[in-house]
Every structure is written in C-alpha cells, then in structure tokens.
Design an enzyme around this catalytic site. Sequence first.
Site, PDB file in Angstrom:
ATOM      1  N   CYS A  70     -20.549  20.108 -43.715  1.00  0.00           N
ATOM      2  CA  CYS A  70     -19.727  20.048 -43.299  1.00  0.00           C
ATOM      3  C   CYS A  70     -20.357  17.967 -42.484  1.00  0.00           C
ATOM      4  CB  CYS A  70     -18.874  20.628 -42.731  1.00  0.00           C
ATOM      5  SG  CYS A  70     -17.380  19.786 -41.721  1.00  0.00           S
ATOM      6  N   CYS A  75     -18.606  16.522 -45.115  1.00  0.00           N
ATOM      7  CA  CYS A  75     -17.428  15.988 -44.054  1.00  0.00           C
ATOM      8  C   CYS A  75     -17.468  14.709 -43.339  1.00  0.00           C
ATOM      9  CB  CYS A  75     -15.900  17.425 -43.564  1.00  0.00           C
ATOM     10  SG  CYS A  75     -16.068  18.502 -44.481  1.00  0.00           S
ATOM     11  N   LYS A  78     -19.335  12.085 -44.403  1.00  0.00           N
ATOM     12  CA  LYS A  78     -18.182  11.021 -44.975  1.00  0.00           C
ATOM     13  C   LYS A  78     -17.469  10.184 -45.560  1.00  0.00           C
ATOM     14  CE  LYS A  78     -14.703  12.776 -45.800  1.00  0.00           C
ATOM     15  NZ  LYS A  78     -14.642  13.949 -47.132  1.00  0.00           N
ATOM     16  N   TYR A 210     -12.338  15.603 -55.433  1.00  0.00           N
ATOM     17  CA  TYR A 210     -11.689  14.391 -53.715  1.00  0.00           C
ATOM     18  C   TYR A 210     -13.286  13.430 -53.833  1.00  0.00           C
ATOM     19  CZ  TYR A 210     -14.090  18.651 -51.250  1.00  0.00           C
ATOM     20  OH  TYR A 210     -15.179  19.469 -50.965  1.00  0.00           O
ATOM     21  N   GLU A 214     -13.563  10.115 -53.403  1.00  0.00           N
ATOM     22  CA  GLU A 214     -13.666   8.936 -51.726  1.00  0.00           C
ATOM     23  C   GLU A 214     -14.758   8.068 -51.890  1.00  0.00           C
ATOM     24  OE1 GLU A 214     -12.272  13.604 -48.961  1.00  0.00           O
ATOM     25  OE2 GLU A 214     -14.720  12.538 -50.242  1.00  0.00           O
ATOM     26  N   HIS A 469      10.357   5.717 -34.672  1.00  0.00           N
ATOM     27  CA  HIS A 469      10.260   4.769 -34.899  1.00  0.00           C
ATOM     28  C   HIS A 469       9.847   3.914 -33.778  1.00  0.00           C
ATOM     29  CE1 HIS A 469      12.487   2.085 -37.315  1.00  0.00           C
ATOM     30  NE2 HIS A 469      13.027   1.128 -36.332  1.00  0.00           N
ATOM     31  N   GLU A 474       8.125   8.856 -39.795  1.00  0.00           N
ATOM     32  CA  GLU A 474       9.429   9.572 -39.632  1.00  0.00           C
ATOM     33  C   GLU A 474      10.546   9.054 -41.082  1.00  0.00           C
ATOM     34  OE1 GLU A 474      12.429   5.591 -38.188  1.00  0.00           O
ATOM     35  OE2 GLU A 474      10.668   4.902 -38.460  1.00  0.00           O
TER      36      GLU A 474
END
Length: 496
Positions: A70, A75, A78, A210, A214, A469, A474
């Site tokens: 990782c 991770c 990347k 993935y 990616e 908002h 939301e």
Amino acid sequence: MARKMLVDEGMSQTNQEEAHYDFDLFVIGAGSGGVRAARFSANFGAKVGICELPFHPISSEVIGGVGGTCVIRGCVPKKILVYGAAFGGELEDARNYGWELNEKLNFNWKKLLHKKTDEIIRLNGIYKRLLSNAGVKLFEGEGKIVGPNEVEVTQLDGTKLSYSAKHILIATGSRAHRPPIPGQELGITSDEALSLEDLPKRAVIFGGGYIAVEFASIWRGLGADVDLFFRRELPLRGFDDEMRAVVARNLEARGINLHAQTNLTELIKTDNGIKVITDHGVELEADVVLFATGRLPNSKRLNLEAVGVELDNTGAVKVDEYSRTNISSIWAVGDVTNRMNLTPVALMEGTCFAKTAFGGESSKPDYSSIPCAVFSIPPLSVVGLSEEQAIEKANSDVLVFTSTFNPMKNTISGRQEKTVMKLVVDSETDKVLGASMCGPDAPEIMQGIAVALKCGATKAQFDSTVGIHPSAAEEFVTMRSVSRRITVRGKPKTNL
C-alpha cells in the site's frame, strides 16, 4: 493468602515457560497489517520482532520494504498519480472559470515520479520509526517458518538467524499476477507502472478490476492513448452493475477505448514497441502493456507446507474467524489470507489479532459495511450491499433510490459528466443496505455514509437529516422517490 500464592506460583510457572521463547510474537511482513499487529501487540506488553525485505519501489521475491504494498507500490503512490492526472481535466475545466491558459500545457512526468518516490521513501522511514517507538525489533531480510514456534531470517549478507516465538504472524501480502500468454515477459504489472522511466504515449491495459480502471484513468489523464481490455461485459466485476455501467461510460467519455469480452493472446516485440494480439484477431501497437489481472497471496517462500500450515488452491493461508491457522501458534492477516483485500481491512485484522493474542480480549474482524473506493477519474465509492447482492439476500422487497445529476462545477465548465448516487433499502425494515456514488469526492462522502450504515441507519433517518447546501453530498438525504421496487418471490419469510 493461599489463593494469592497459588496464583503467584501459576504466574511463575507461566513466566518460566515463556522465558524459553526469544519473542512473544514474531511477524513476517512489515506491511499495513503486520506493522499494526506488531505495534499493538507491543503496546500490550509483548516482546515483538518483525522482519521485512529490503526497500525498493518495485517488489520481487527478495525485495519489499517496510510499509508494504500500500505505502510503497500501491494505494499511496497510485493516489499521487491520480491527483497528478486529474489536473489535466481540471485545467481544461478552468478555462470557463476565467483562467486564461496557453493552448499548449507541458507536463513533466519525471518530476511527478521523483516527488512520488520522495514521498514513499519518507513514509518508509515513518513506518520504521513507528516500529522503533513501539519497541519492536526490526530485522531486514527474508523470513520463513521452520517450526510451529521458530522462524529463520536470511539477512542481506546471506547469514541466517533463528528465533523462537510463542506466536508467529504471517503478514506477507500478495503479488501481482501475470497471465500465461506468449510474450508475457514484455508486459508489466502495477509495480513497474508506478515507476516507469518514461510516460507511455500508447498504453494497453489487460484487466477489468480497480487497478486496471485506475491506471487507465491515470495514463489517459496524463495524455496517453489508452486501450482497456477485459473479459466481462463491464469492468469492475463484483461492484453494483448499474454503477459499473456508469464508470464505463465515464471512461469512454474521457477518451479511453474499451474492449469488452476480449482477451489478450500474445505480445510480440517490434521496432515500434509491442504488438498486442487479441482473441478477436485485433492487432495494435503499444509502448507499454499493463497486466492488471489480479494478485496472488505471497506465501510460496515461507515453508508453510513443510510446517503443516494449510493453504487453499490459490496459495492463501487458511485461517479461522480470529485469523488463526490450523497450527495454534501461527496466525495470518491481510492479503495473504485472501479474505477482503483492502489496506484498512488488514489494519482491522491486525488490531483484532493483537487484542486476541495479547490484549485479553477475543476479537474477530467484522466485515460488514466496509466501504471501498475505485480511484478512477471521477471515482466510484460504495459501502454495504450492491443491488444484486441485496436481491440475493433479501427476504422482503428491495427499494432502489437513485439520483443522476450534473455537478454544479460542471454547469460552468461545460463538462458532460453526470454524478450518480444510489441507495438500496429493505422495504420491510426500512434499513439502508447499501450506498454507491460515482462522481467527484465520492470516497470522501462515502466514508461518512459508511458510519451511518454501520449504525444500522434507516431510510427515514437519511430523509430526516438536513443536507449541506450547495453540495453533491446532500443528494443522499433528499432522494425521496423510489426509482424501482424489486419484488422478491419464492423466498420463505421468517421471524428468526
């Protein structure tokens, strides 16, 4: 008094038995799960040793580095490249926000690569300090198990050290898999892709997971022509089908060529690069071919079969719900067990192991409502059940709420890319079973949604929550209308 003496005698006897071991715990593998388990066990008072292969950005059977996949070649690097690639689209979008940019923008791949390498070296040092500060003894070299309570570490100069340990933890992770096709040695894996000397102009990616998606986004965002080949109708098998289709549309809209239900059959070296041949007879030239066809548990060189540790047919270490193998003194966490191969899951498993083995608290990992993300551009993030999984498991009708909209930022930039959000709800209990989002900031939003699902939130509770908002987030608390209702027939209803 007599009771205290008996307890003291028992403790004394236990201490004498434990004194025969060099360590209370010896960990093989200093990636995310191994480091977490080592540190937390040491914090509980255990004497801990850990070994890891020497550092290098590209791994092999004899090269690794503290921090593991990782941090060093997964991770973290990347995500750095994803950030770099995203600026390409951001700069295009900036023009309609008043930024006067030259038509030709230059990108320096080597500068980004250098910055990425600096960061993983820094993190490698941080992980070493974390171990040192916790009192964990770090050995640099290759570890293997030679007995239920004995490990052997081969140091860089070839000398071998043997240590006994009351508990041994396997945390060696996984390694990228190459498909067995002619010319496969001409391809690269994600390890090399994160450290390429030159940015490819033409990239072919084989895989639909993935990692494939990616890297397609990264290279396309940095200006390369990208062809993505995968075996299924859509990329990202295992994710919600509706969201998979959204990701596929976004990839194509960003200029990535998708080749569904297609295999690569051969790679041939040419004067102009690499010729790629598919099972449909298509041929094309590429500067680089990335194999993103899965990863295999990194267990081959650990001597596990000789010791009697059970493996499955992929080489994954078999463990019980507490991460213990069939040999009571040997445990395993992380990708080497091939349960749920995510860094935060390895951290959870390492924490639970430490509590169980040294914290006096039997603790097993909880794999429910674990969020995850695909860092495509834009990203996909999910938590809980997909629509397909919910239908499969449901005893009552499933309600699906969706929202598809143009993000506010795109209304000015002019980018034609919709954000899609989705909630899957049990009609009988009103419990939210799953949530998905594909769009900017999806992982950041989904982490908060994951807390709600972990707490068992209902749709009514989502509806009663006031939104922020203006924000995309939301939308998760304003989806009032049911998009569709799936009737579950033929399943017996029970109160159990």
